[in-house]
Motif scaffolding. Sequence first.
Motif: not given
Lengths: 327, 521
Positions: B422-431, B470-479
Amino acid sequence: MNRAALAPALLVALALALVGAGCASALPRESPRLRAMEEPLALAHEPDDEAVRRELAPGTFTGVVVGDARASLDAMLEEPEGLLVTAVVENSPADWAGIEPGDLLLEIQTPEARALRWPSEWRQIELESEPGTKLVLVVDRAGAERTCELTPEERLHPPERIIGDRIREEQRAGVVLRTATEVEARAAGLGPGGGAVVVGLTRESPWRPAGVRFGDLVRAVDGVEVAHPMVVLERIRATAEDEVELELVRDGERVSVQAPLTRREGETREFSIPLVFRYEKENDRTSWGALLGIVHWESTPAAWRLRLLWFLRMSRGDADRLESAEG
Amino acid sequence: MSASLVIAVVLATAQSGGPATLRSVPVEAGWSADEVALADLDGDGQREVLVAMHADERAFERRLEAWRSNGTQLERVTSLALTRDVVAFAHGDVLAGGGEELVLFNAGGAFALRPAEEARPVRLLAADFLWQAADPEEAFHWEGGVRDIDGDGLADLVLPEPDSLAIAVQRRAEGAESFGVVSRVRVPVDLAEPGARERGGRRRNSGGNAEGRREGGSFSIGLQIGDDEADGERSRGPLVSVAEHVPAPAWLDWDADGDLDLLLQTRTMLHVWIQEAGAFAEAPRLSLALPVTAGRTRELDVSYSAHAVDLDRDARADYAVFASDKASDDVRTQGLFFAQAAVETGPALFGAEGTPASLLVFAGFLSDPQFRDLDGDGLPELVVSTFRPDLIDQIRSAASESIEIEMFVYRNKAGTLARKPELAKRFDVALDEGELKVEFLGDLTGDRLAELLVRDRPEKVRVLSMRASTGREAGWSLLEKPLWELGIAKEARVEIVRPARDARPALFVLEPAQVLWVSFE
């Protein structure tokens, strides 16, 4: 009804009467809440008497720094035995006497024999001794006892101010005590760290009507000097009597008070007459049965259930909770 | 609304610092804060902050401090020096009299102490506590040691012992011993092997080795005494070697009877103890063979973890296991979900064939799966973080200054996890000094959707709002714009404390000179 049937019925009636007597009054199950404790703001902090303290006669110097000997939770269950030497000042009388950190000072033999338990007792000895007087001590080092002689010298500077404790007792007296300051303790004839000042009382405390007031300094309890506020607490916990005798210091005067102690009454939790009647109350669940289980009643705040003749059942509420409670 | 009123409202909002209240607990120079907890010690309904700390240069100088909130200020209400034998601490209402008490654990059992009031502890339970030796630098917070097992509102005790758990249920009948009823749950010996990955090492002493470890699936303690450097050469082995362990308990209702039952997992079995009026039998009621065993080969499987969770909210415990798919040529992880409701015949939960009720496949390795209700429907969603299979090569070659970690949320619909996230989020983590911490805090904004705490840079922590479309792009997202953020010391440790009765957690930032307490009121 014939006599054979009448006998169990009478027993049930008797049992119900007994249980009724045990459960009729709504007795408190818990001690007073802390909210009921009144602690005047004016007594929230120790009096600022540092300037006065520094003017007091400093007594003698031994070079021993002592602390509570109880170093584990198990040890703290018991009264302290001996004083733990936490530090020894270099080139001091204690250093010359061979006392080392970690030693236990068990008792002093001369000039007056007495066991040592609280740090205030050692400070009292330092105050009362004359410079050059020989003190004979029994010291425990790693389980082996030895005797050593220590000769105090004149103290040039007052020792560090003692940080006091606050002790709360809420089972039998409902009182908050703090360690008296050195000025207060010495005015009461106690060593620095001794004495307990009443800084809080519950509204229902039996000590109020007995005449104990906020700010009173408890000097002795049942004739035992208060070398630490814990001494008062221990006496309250240990005594089988319904009161303790307090020697108070109020406005410089010594006052004796018989201070009552409460006893919290318990609830009847279980009662049974084998094969005839059984009553059980556990938290909010109540159950009773009679006549080999022919009649069985069970209730919780959410539900009740009545069972007759092992197979007739009536219930109302969340019966699952009753099942789980029954196990 | 008049202009002056608008300005006043804007100013008030700015001064409040957003949805969070920030307070600072100072840490004395030469001391370090190790653990934090929230406890109502004085019974006034407001929780105080408990901070466990130790002296940097002196062994066994440890203390517990309690700080009370006074508006935005904090005042220290007690500072309790811990004796050398104290291994761990917890808190709970274990004595009559209102308010919670400190619960201290040593090698001989559990003790209660009213902080600030009584110098003498009260022995609650004698037990052979698994961790016999105290850490000279830390008294660790043993949260699992105090919890209400029988649902009567009173705190009970759970103590791990070698190969067993001691469970003591609290009673407050007059004259009766408070923790007199003790159940000892014995883990079958032949199967009691450590069954999960190590989460964190606890300590190492000079002069012989002693280690206590909290692990994902078990608690263990190890002790080695030997002369490592005898005559300048390493000795062949320790003179004494002791290893004790017991699986970590999972408390869930197994049979929908309204009370908590006990689940323990060993390498090959899942054992279930059924609670009967606050008591547990010594032997498990059920012992179920695991469909995915945690044998030696799994010790090297970074993705392996097992969880007891009620997925479908039928008050019967379900089970989830995550493990690398060894049959696949690609690096991927399988999530197998077993539900009691899905089993019609055969043994409970796993059935006769060990076939899962549902299955999810994740590309790459999996890290720290969490089950948490994120939309307020009572059903737990699955939150996982995945990282690429070439992570180690990436770190070794230092080809980039950051690594990518992806977080996925799988929604739970009617007891079944959705096949697509329902939600996908990519994080860049400093090495360098990088540590990713992502954890959902719960609903802070009143829209029923949980907010996410993120620390993907060592010097900053932020809270992101989640929204549903909702709608075609239904799902959760992060602001993208954070709801709240805070600059913190790079070396700070971030802890989330979830009080038992509150949905809203508190955030603690343990910095060298202070502990920041962030409450989302």
